[in-house]
Scaffold this motif. Structure first.
Motif, PDB file in Angstrom:
ATOM      1  N   GLU A 199      28.344  73.456 -17.116  1.00 32.65           N
ATOM      2  CA  GLU A 199      28.162  71.787 -16.898  1.00 32.65           C
ATOM      3  C   GLU A 199      27.406  71.729 -18.961  1.00 32.65           C
ATOM      4  O   GLU A 199      26.365  72.177 -18.831  1.00 32.65           O
ATOM      5  CB  GLU A 199      27.392  71.603 -16.030  1.00 32.65           C
ATOM      6  N   GLY A 200      27.894  70.778 -19.494  1.00 26.30           N
ATOM      7  CA  GLY A 200      26.590  70.040 -20.650  1.00 26.30           C
ATOM      8  C   GLY A 200      26.168  69.474 -20.162  1.00 26.30           C
ATOM      9  O   GLY A 200      25.789  68.705 -18.885  1.00 26.30           O
ATOM     10  N   THR A 201      24.992  68.620 -21.248  1.00 23.78           N
ATOM     11  CA  THR A 201      24.202  67.832 -20.656  1.00 23.78           C
ATOM     12  C   THR A 201      24.530  66.251 -21.076  1.00 23.78           C
ATOM     13  O   THR A 201      25.470  66.305 -21.835  1.00 23.78           O
ATOM     14  CB  THR A 201      23.049  68.290 -21.283  1.00 23.78           C
ATOM     15  N   THR A 202      24.411  66.044 -19.673  1.00 27.92           N
ATOM     16  CA  THR A 202      24.446  64.132 -19.573  1.00 27.92           C
ATOM     17  C   THR A 202      24.159  62.993 -20.930  1.00 27.92           C
ATOM     18  O   THR A 202      23.458  63.929 -21.221  1.00 27.92           O
ATOM     19  CB  THR A 202      24.609  63.979 -18.560  1.00 27.92           C
ATOM     20  N   ASP A 203      24.981  62.371 -20.802  1.00 30.37           N
ATOM     21  CA  ASP A 203      23.730  60.901 -21.528  1.00 30.37           C
ATOM     22  C   ASP A 203      22.083  60.822 -21.092  1.00 30.37           C
ATOM     23  O   ASP A 203      21.846  59.829 -21.965  1.00 30.37           O
ATOM     24  CB  ASP A 203      24.210  60.301 -22.469  1.00 30.37           C
ATOM     25  N   ARG A 204      22.203  61.377 -19.860  1.00 33.95           N
ATOM     26  CA  ARG A 204      21.162  61.245 -18.977  1.00 33.95           C
ATOM     27  C   ARG A 204      20.212  62.049 -18.667  1.00 33.95           C
ATOM     28  O   ARG A 204      19.342  62.335 -18.119  1.00 33.95           O
ATOM     29  CB  ARG A 204      21.125  60.822 -17.617  1.00 33.95           C
ATOM     30  N   ASN A 205      20.368  62.841 -19.746  1.00 32.43           N
ATOM     31  CA  ASN A 205      20.059  64.109 -19.975  1.00 32.43           C
ATOM     32  C   ASN A 205      19.683  64.976 -18.796  1.00 32.43           C
ATOM     33  O   ASN A 205      18.092  65.904 -18.248  1.00 32.43           O
ATOM     34  CB  ASN A 205      18.471  63.950 -20.587  1.00 32.43           C
ATOM     35  N   THR A 206      20.909  65.010 -17.995  1.00 35.06           N
ATOM     36  CA  THR A 206      20.986  65.559 -16.558  1.00 35.06           C
ATOM     37  C   THR A 206      22.357  66.592 -17.323  1.00 35.06           C
ATOM     38  O   THR A 206      23.310  66.807 -17.903  1.00 35.06           O
ATOM     39  CB  THR A 206      21.273  65.141 -15.722  1.00 35.06           C
ATOM     40  N   ARG A 207      22.061  67.899 -16.312  1.00 33.27           N
ATOM     41  CA  ARG A 207      23.518  68.705 -15.815  1.00 33.27           C
ATOM     42  C   ARG A 207      24.275  68.354 -14.905  1.00 33.27           C
ATOM     43  O   ARG A 207      25.387  68.537 -14.317  1.00 33.27           O
ATOM     44  CB  ARG A 207      23.526  69.989 -15.762  1.00 33.27           C
ATOM     45  N   THR A 208      24.484  66.924 -14.411  1.00 34.96           N
ATOM     46  CA  THR A 208      24.954  66.331 -12.892  1.00 34.96           C
ATOM     47  C   THR A 208      25.373  64.956 -13.433  1.00 34.96           C
ATOM     48  O   THR A 208      24.825  64.311 -13.669  1.00 34.96           O
ATOM     49  CB  THR A 208      24.020  66.596 -11.771  1.00 34.96           C
ATOM     50  N   TYR A 209      27.293  64.446 -12.925  1.00 31.80           N
ATOM     51  CA  TYR A 209      27.436  63.698 -12.917  1.00 31.80           C
ATOM     52  C   TYR A 209      26.986  62.825 -12.014  1.00 31.80           C
ATOM     53  O   TYR A 209      27.261  63.142 -10.689  1.00 31.80           O
ATOM     54  CB  TYR A 209      29.474  63.563 -13.294  1.00 31.80           C
ATOM     55  N   SER A 210      26.727  61.571 -12.436  1.00 31.38           N
ATOM     56  CA  SER A 210      25.849  60.193 -10.735  1.00 31.38           C
ATOM     57  C   SER A 210      26.926  59.572 -11.247  1.00 31.38           C
ATOM     58  O   SER A 210      26.681  58.256 -11.442  1.00 31.38           O
ATOM     59  CB  SER A 210      24.396  59.909 -11.948  1.00 31.38           C
ATOM     60  N   GLY A 211      28.242  59.504 -11.507  1.00 36.33           N
ATOM     61  CA  GLY A 211      28.797  57.651 -11.942  1.00 36.33           C
ATOM     62  C   GLY A 211      27.822  56.912 -13.102  1.00 36.33           C
ATOM     63  O   GLY A 211      26.830  56.990 -13.125  1.00 36.33           O
ATOM     64  N   PRO A 212      29.000  55.562 -12.818  1.00 39.69           N
ATOM     65  CA  PRO A 212      28.543  54.726 -13.827  1.00 39.69           C
ATOM     66  C   PRO A 212      26.975  54.130 -13.011  1.00 39.69           C
ATOM     67  O   PRO A 212      26.824  53.441 -11.658  1.00 39.69           O
ATOM     68  CB  PRO A 212      29.677  53.915 -13.657  1.00 39.69           C
ATOM     69  N   ASP A 213      26.545  52.915 -14.079  1.00 41.07           N
ATOM     70  CA  ASP A 213      25.319  52.278 -13.329  1.00 41.07           C
ATOM     71  C   ASP A 213      25.286  50.959 -13.329  1.00 41.07           C
ATOM     72  O   ASP A 213      25.327  50.028 -12.122  1.00 41.07           O
ATOM     73  CB  ASP A 213      23.854  52.311 -14.436  1.00 41.07           C
ATOM     74  N   ALA A 214      26.872  50.448 -13.684  1.00 45.36           N
ATOM     75  CA  ALA A 214      27.504  49.280 -13.399  1.00 45.36           C
ATOM     76  C   ALA A 214      28.531  48.707 -13.311  1.00 45.36           C
ATOM     77  O   ALA A 214      29.155  49.858 -13.667  1.00 45.36           O
ATOM     78  CB  ALA A 214      26.118  48.366 -14.778  1.00 45.36           C
ATOM     79  N   PRO A 215      29.382  48.242 -13.250  1.00 41.73           N
ATOM     80  CA  PRO A 215      30.657  47.865 -12.877  1.00 41.73           C
ATOM     81  C   PRO A 215      31.380  47.711 -14.661  1.00 41.73           C
ATOM     82  O   PRO A 215      30.178  47.445 -15.706  1.00 41.73           O
ATOM     83  CB  PRO A 215      31.020  46.026 -12.982  1.00 41.73           C
ATOM     84  N   GLY A 216      32.059  48.221 -15.366  1.00 47.84           N
ATOM     85  CA  GLY A 216      32.833  48.324 -16.438  1.00 47.84           C
ATOM     86  C   GLY A 216      33.560  49.116 -16.382  1.00 47.84           C
ATOM     87  O   GLY A 216      34.429  49.843 -15.155  1.00 47.84           O
ATOM     88  N   GLU A 217      33.808  49.986 -18.015  1.00 46.50           N
ATOM     89  CA  GLU A 217      35.173  51.115 -17.615  1.00 46.50           C
ATOM     90  C   GLU A 217      34.476  51.706 -17.812  1.00 46.50           C
ATOM     91  O   GLU A 217      33.605  52.492 -19.045  1.00 46.50           O
ATOM     92  CB  GLU A 217      35.641  50.582 -19.689  1.00 46.50           C
TER      93      GLU A 217
END
Length: 101
Positions: free
Chosen positions: A41-59
């Motif tokens: 696992e790499g580092t996400t744009d939220r500076n974690t190594r865990t996928y957390s899904g989108p914050d809001a509706p969108g693509e």
């Protein structure tokens, strides 16, 4: 019959397609496979190594790459490090884009 029950091997009817997929996947998994070759696992744009899904509706876009060889990265590598390590190793790629409501 509950499809999850049959997938978990708890009895009942099992769809032949699910049985074929399970056999295909289990025959491809090598339990003697060296763990150092497994995905990291790499580092996400939220500076974690865990996928957390989108914050809001969108693509939402997922990208999958088939690479020639390993990237030799440590767990927690940044996006820039991953992309640099992939340079010249991409054999194929697939993209899945979904609209999140």
């Amino acid at each position: 019959v509950d499809p999850m029950e049959s997938m978990m091997g708890m009895g009942g009817f099992e769809d032949p397609e699910i049985a074929n997929m399970r056999h295909m996947i289990s025959s491809m998994v090598d339990t003697s496979f060296d763990p150092t070759w497994r995905a990291k696992e790499g580092t996400t744009d939220r500076n974690t190594r865990t996928y957390s899904g989108p914050d809001a509706p969108g693509e939402l876009t997922f990208r999958l790459y088939a690479l020639r060889g390993r990237t030799e990265l440590e767990p927690g590598a940044s996006r820039a490090e991953v992309l640099a390590a992939m340079k010249g190793k991409v054999l194929a790629k697939a993209t899945l884009t979904a609209n999140v409501r």
